[in-house]
Design a protein around this motif. Structure first.
Motif, PDB file in Angstrom:
ATOM      1  N   ARG A   1      66.081  40.053  57.606  1.00 17.92           N
ATOM      2  CA  ARG A   1      65.915  40.118  59.052  1.00 17.92           C
ATOM      3  C   ARG A   1      66.188  41.509  59.612  1.00 17.92           C
ATOM      4  O   ARG A   1      65.627  41.907  60.644  1.00 17.92           O
ATOM      5  N   SER A   2      67.034  42.265  58.939  1.00 18.94           N
ATOM      6  CA  SER A   2      67.390  43.591  59.445  1.00 18.94           C
ATOM      7  C   SER A   2      66.172  44.521  59.501  1.00 18.94           C
ATOM      8  O   SER A   2      66.135  45.453  60.297  1.00 18.94           O
ATOM      9  N   LEU A   3      65.170  44.278  58.671  1.00 18.55           N
ATOM     10  CA  LEU A   3      63.989  45.129  58.691  1.00 18.55           C
ATOM     11  C   LEU A   3      63.284  45.045  60.040  1.00 18.55           C
ATOM     12  O   LEU A   3      62.883  46.062  60.603  1.00 18.55           O
ATOM     13  N   GLU A   4      63.129  43.841  60.556  1.00 14.65           N
ATOM     14  CA  GLU A   4      62.537  43.704  61.887  1.00 14.65           C
ATOM     15  C   GLU A   4      63.459  44.272  62.947  1.00 14.65           C
ATOM     16  O   GLU A   4      63.020  44.940  63.889  1.00 14.65           O
ATOM     17  N   ASN A   5      64.747  44.005  62.822  1.00  9.63           N
ATOM     18  CA  ASN A   5      65.710  44.531  63.796  1.00  9.63           C
ATOM     19  C   ASN A   5      65.714  46.061  63.814  1.00  9.63           C
ATOM     20  O   ASN A   5      65.946  46.681  64.861  1.00  9.63           O
ATOM     21  N   CYS A   6      65.431  46.662  62.680  1.00 14.88           N
ATOM     22  CA  CYS A   6      65.400  48.124  62.581  1.00 14.88           C
ATOM     23  C   CYS A   6      64.070  48.707  63.061  1.00 14.88           C
ATOM     24  O   CYS A   6      63.930  49.936  63.126  1.00 14.88           O
ATOM     25  N   GLY A   7      63.085  47.866  63.347  1.00 16.63           N
ATOM     26  CA  GLY A   7      61.762  48.369  63.714  1.00 16.63           C
ATOM     27  C   GLY A   7      61.018  48.952  62.535  1.00 16.63           C
ATOM     28  O   GLY A   7      60.197  49.862  62.682  1.00 16.63           O
ATOM     29  N   PHE A   8      61.270  48.407  61.351  1.00 16.85           N
ATOM     30  CA  PHE A   8      60.720  48.920  60.101  1.00 16.85           C
ATOM     31  C   PHE A   8      59.195  48.924  60.100  1.00 16.85           C
ATOM     32  O   PHE A   8      58.561  49.775  59.478  1.00 16.85           O
ATOM     33  N   TYR A   9      58.591  47.959  60.804  1.00 16.70           N
ATOM     34  CA  TYR A   9      57.133  47.793  60.755  1.00 16.70           C
ATOM     35  C   TYR A   9      56.418  48.338  61.993  1.00 16.70           C
ATOM     36  O   TYR A   9      55.200  48.206  62.105  1.00 16.70           O
ATOM     37  N   ASN A  10      57.146  48.932  62.916  1.00 18.67           N
ATOM     38  CA  ASN A  10      56.565  49.210  64.229  1.00 18.67           C
ATOM     39  C   ASN A  10      55.700  50.466  64.298  1.00 18.67           C
ATOM     40  O   ASN A  10      54.861  50.598  65.196  1.00 18.67           O
ATOM     41  N   SER A  11      55.905  51.413  63.404  1.00 20.66           N
ATOM     42  CA  SER A  11      55.186  52.679  63.509  1.00 20.66           C
ATOM     43  C   SER A  11      54.907  53.212  62.111  1.00 20.66           C
ATOM     44  O   SER A  11      55.610  54.082  61.604  1.00 20.66           O
ATOM     45  N   ALA A  12      53.862  52.668  61.481  1.00 20.88           N
ATOM     46  CA  ALA A  12      53.544  53.023  60.092  1.00 20.88           C
ATOM     47  C   ALA A  12      52.078  53.441  59.985  1.00 20.88           C
ATOM     48  O   ALA A  12      51.219  52.901  60.683  1.00 20.88           O
ATOM     49  N   PHE A  13      51.804  54.378  59.063  1.00 20.13           N
ATOM     50  CA  PHE A  13      50.471  54.967  58.972  1.00 20.13           C
ATOM     51  C   PHE A  13      50.058  55.170  57.519  1.00 20.13           C
ATOM     52  O   PHE A  13      50.847  55.627  56.697  1.00 20.13           O
ATOM     53  N   MET A  14      48.809  54.823  57.226  1.00 14.71           N
ATOM     54  CA  MET A  14      48.208  55.253  55.963  1.00 14.71           C
ATOM     55  C   MET A  14      47.307  56.445  56.257  1.00 14.71           C
ATOM     56  O   MET A  14      46.948  56.706  57.414  1.00 14.71           O
ATOM     57  N   LEU A  15      46.933  57.175  55.209  1.00 10.89           N
ATOM     58  CA  LEU A  15      46.170  58.403  55.367  1.00 10.89           C
ATOM     59  C   LEU A  15      44.891  58.326  54.547  1.00 10.89           C
ATOM     60  O   LEU A  15      44.887  57.813  53.422  1.00 10.89           O
TER      61      LEU A  15
ATOM     62  N   ARG B   1      45.871  81.631  51.639  1.00 11.70           N
ATOM     63  CA  ARG B   1      46.993  80.932  50.991  1.00 11.70           C
ATOM     64  C   ARG B   1      46.991  79.443  51.313  1.00 11.70           C
ATOM     65  O   ARG B   1      48.052  78.815  51.353  1.00 11.70           O
ATOM     66  N   ASN B   2      45.832  78.866  51.523  1.00 15.66           N
ATOM     67  CA  ASN B   2      45.757  77.445  51.849  1.00 15.66           C
ATOM     68  C   ASN B   2      45.971  76.609  50.594  1.00 15.66           C
ATOM     69  O   ASN B   2      45.142  76.598  49.684  1.00 15.66           O
ATOM     70  N   ALA B   3      47.079  75.887  50.534  1.00 14.28           N
ATOM     71  CA  ALA B   3      47.378  75.038  49.376  1.00 14.28           C
ATOM     72  C   ALA B   3      46.589  73.733  49.420  1.00 14.28           C
ATOM     73  O   ALA B   3      46.491  73.030  48.414  1.00 14.28           O
ATOM     74  N   LEU B   4      46.039  73.407  50.578  1.00 12.97           N
ATOM     75  CA  LEU B   4      45.248  72.186  50.734  1.00 12.97           C
ATOM     76  C   LEU B   4      43.770  72.554  50.576  1.00 12.97           C
ATOM     77  O   LEU B   4      42.961  72.378  51.489  1.00 12.97           O
ATOM     78  N   ASN B   5      43.411  73.088  49.432  1.00 14.09           N
ATOM     79  CA  ASN B   5      42.082  73.662  49.255  1.00 14.09           C
ATOM     80  C   ASN B   5      41.153  72.815  48.400  1.00 14.09           C
ATOM     81  O   ASN B   5      40.054  73.248  48.054  1.00 14.09           O
ATOM     82  N   LYS B   6      41.580  71.578  48.079  1.00 11.31           N
ATOM     83  CA  LYS B   6      40.737  70.719  47.245  1.00 11.31           C
ATOM     84  C   LYS B   6      40.359  69.403  47.913  1.00 11.31           C
ATOM     85  O   LYS B   6      39.480  68.688  47.415  1.00 11.31           O
ATOM     86  N   ILE B   7      41.020  69.050  49.015  1.00 10.29           N
ATOM     87  CA  ILE B   7      40.698  67.806  49.698  1.00 10.29           C
ATOM     88  C   ILE B   7      40.624  68.041  51.204  1.00 10.29           C
ATOM     89  O   ILE B   7      41.192  68.997  51.729  1.00 10.29           O
ATOM     90  N   TRP B   8      39.892  67.162  51.899  1.00 12.22           N
ATOM     91  CA  TRP B   8      39.894  67.092  53.350  1.00 12.22           C
ATOM     92  C   TRP B   8      40.787  65.945  53.781  1.00 12.22           C
ATOM     93  O   TRP B   8      40.724  64.848  53.202  1.00 12.22           O
ATOM     94  N   ILE B   9      41.613  66.153  54.779  1.00 12.32           N
ATOM     95  CA  ILE B   9      42.365  65.070  55.411  1.00 12.32           C
ATOM     96  C   ILE B   9      41.493  64.519  56.530  1.00 12.32           C
ATOM     97  O   ILE B   9      41.169  65.226  57.475  1.00 12.32           O
ATOM     98  N   GLN B  10      41.084  63.244  56.429  1.00 18.54           N
ATOM     99  CA  GLN B  10      40.082  62.694  57.336  1.00 18.54           C
ATOM    100  C   GLN B  10      40.666  61.989  58.553  1.00 18.54           C
ATOM    101  O   GLN B  10      40.232  62.200  59.674  1.00 18.54           O
ATOM    102  N   ASP B  11      41.618  61.118  58.356  1.00 20.33           N
ATOM    103  CA  ASP B  11      42.172  60.384  59.492  1.00 20.33           C
ATOM    104  C   ASP B  11      43.442  59.664  59.062  1.00 20.33           C
ATOM    105  O   ASP B  11      43.629  59.376  57.881  1.00 20.33           O
ATOM    106  N   TYR B  12      44.305  59.396  60.011  1.00 27.61           N
ATOM    107  CA  TYR B  12      45.451  58.521  59.761  1.00 27.61           C
ATOM    108  C   TYR B  12      45.198  57.210  60.500  1.00 27.61           C
ATOM    109  O   TYR B  12      44.568  57.184  61.555  1.00 27.61           O
ATOM    110  N   VAL B  13      45.667  56.128  59.917  1.00 25.33           N
ATOM    111  CA  VAL B  13      45.378  54.798  60.463  1.00 25.33           C
ATOM    112  C   VAL B  13      46.676  54.057  60.720  1.00 25.33           C
ATOM    113  O   VAL B  13      47.464  53.845  59.781  1.00 25.33           O
ATOM    114  N   PRO B  14      46.964  53.664  61.957  1.00 27.27           N
ATOM    115  CA  PRO B  14      48.160  52.850  62.221  1.00 27.27           C
ATOM    116  C   PRO B  14      48.004  51.474  61.593  1.00 27.27           C
ATOM    117  O   PRO B  14      46.922  50.880  61.633  1.00 27.27           O
ATOM    118  N   LEU B  15      49.066  50.988  60.995  1.00 25.10           N
ATOM    119  CA  LEU B  15      49.025  49.726  60.260  1.00 25.10           C
ATOM    120  C   LEU B  15      49.573  48.575  61.099  1.00 25.10           C
ATOM    121  O   LEU B  15      50.329  48.785  62.046  1.00 25.10           O
TER     122      LEU B  15
END
Length: 351
Positions: free
Chosen positions: A213-227, A118-132
């Protein structure tokens, strides 16, 4: 691997408008916000690469990631880490979201995961996540590869948002940890897919004001990842030169000699994911118990080429992009657990 910077368009709505994203779903009272952007990114990449619009199960992550309920929270890349090693997902149809955070029951899909049933992820491989990079440009660059899962702080003001442009000016004074999915941007706003259903905000989305400015104050950019992902194919491994030491060319020639009219694709090993890396390590442990750390098994020829001696690597198999190089780790470029150097013996693969 060297990452080449790409110029950013003035606006970007590729994932939402061209690929098409699933309808924003509601996490309800469960603290499972982290699972929604992870699922959303994999859905988008799966649809982009294959045309398959299967919706994946957040409840699978909630139930099968930890030894406790995923309603207790997680990081913005928690689901990615799990999927890198399992290469498995359940569909939302097979395991719908229930938001049940009162009683935790151990994952009931252990046998399915082990056998890929029942693997729904049967057409692609997930290779790595990259911190931005921890700035707006870093997140926008990430969008050119995948939707961007990110962790941030929000305030209660967000829950009264009903559309238009939004500034979360209270997030620093009344912070609530949260994870969401950046899917695009305009010249004025950052387009974010939330996890509160379609009745919330702009039909389930939030339009954050860029540069506020609130985006930086919220830590909006501190922990983001592409796949990073690629197409899935069957992969099989054997030893070249019958497991005896060989030069790179002799090893590769031995691999290619295994090709027949009925079974083709043999060449030096392509290791597209961490899951495959572990498959090879396990194969060594079974075939040569107790000898993996000896000189004979310290080095392996693998199918990476860097003929121009640059920082750009390619697989001998041009079908698979050389994304799985642990590029999310500093100083990496060719690390593969026990198979992290190249000499002496080798593996080969087929497709």
């Amino acid at each position: 691997m060297k990452r080449v910077r790409r110029s950013l368009p003035q606006r970007f709505d590729f994932w939402e408008k061209e690929v098409g994203l699933s309808t924003p779903r509601d996490q309800a009272a469960c603290g499972s916000c982290w699972s929604f952007p992870n699922v959303g990114t994999m859905e988008a990449l799966n649809k982009h690469l294959t045309g398959d619009d299967t919706e994946f199960s957040e409840q699978y992550f909630v139930d099968c990631t930890f030894t406790y309920s995923g309603c207790a929270g997680g990081t913005a890349n928690e689901g990615y880490k799990l999927t890198l090693m399992r290469q498995y997902m359940l569909s939302a149809a097979d395991w719908p979201y229930t938001a049940d955070c009162n009683i935790y029951q151990p994952c009931k899909f252990t046998k399915d995961i082990a056998t890929f049933r029942r693997n729904a992820l049967n057409k692609i491989w997930i290779q790595d996540y990259v911190p931005l990079s921890k700035n707006e440009e870093g997140l926008l660059e990430g969008l050119l590869t995948s939707p961007v899962s990110f962790g941030t702080q929000i305030s209660g003001d967000l829950f009264s948002y009903s559309g238009g442009e939004f500034k979360d000016t209270s997030c620093a004074s009344n912070p609530i940890p949260h994870a969401m999915l950046l899917v695009g941007y305009t010249e004025k706003t950052l387009r974010v897919k939330a996890s509160y259903g379609t009745a919330f905000g702009d039909y389930g989305y939030i339009n954050y004001v860029r540069g506020d400015r609130s985006l930086e104050n919220c830590g909006f950019y501190n922990s983001a990842f592409m796949l990073l992902a690629t197409y899935r194919r069957d992969v099989e491994y054997e030893y070249c030169n019958e497991g005896h030491p060989a030069t790179y060319q002799a090893c590769r020639d031995s691999c290619k000699a295994m090709n027949t009219k009925t079974k083709t694709g043999w060449d030096l090993a392509v290791i597209p994911t961490k899951y495959h890396d572990q498959v090879v390590v396990d194969k060594l442990a079974v075939d040569y118990p107790g000898l993996q750390t000896s000189d004979k098994f310290r080095f392996f020829w693998i199918g990476l080429q860097n003929q121009d001696r640059t920082e750009t690597y390619t697989w001998v198999d041009e079908f698979t992009p050389a994304n799985y190089l642990n590029i999310s780790r500093n100083g990496a470029g060719n690390r593969y657990g026990l198979i992290d150097k190249t000499r002496a013996s080798g593996l080969q693969k087929t497709r």
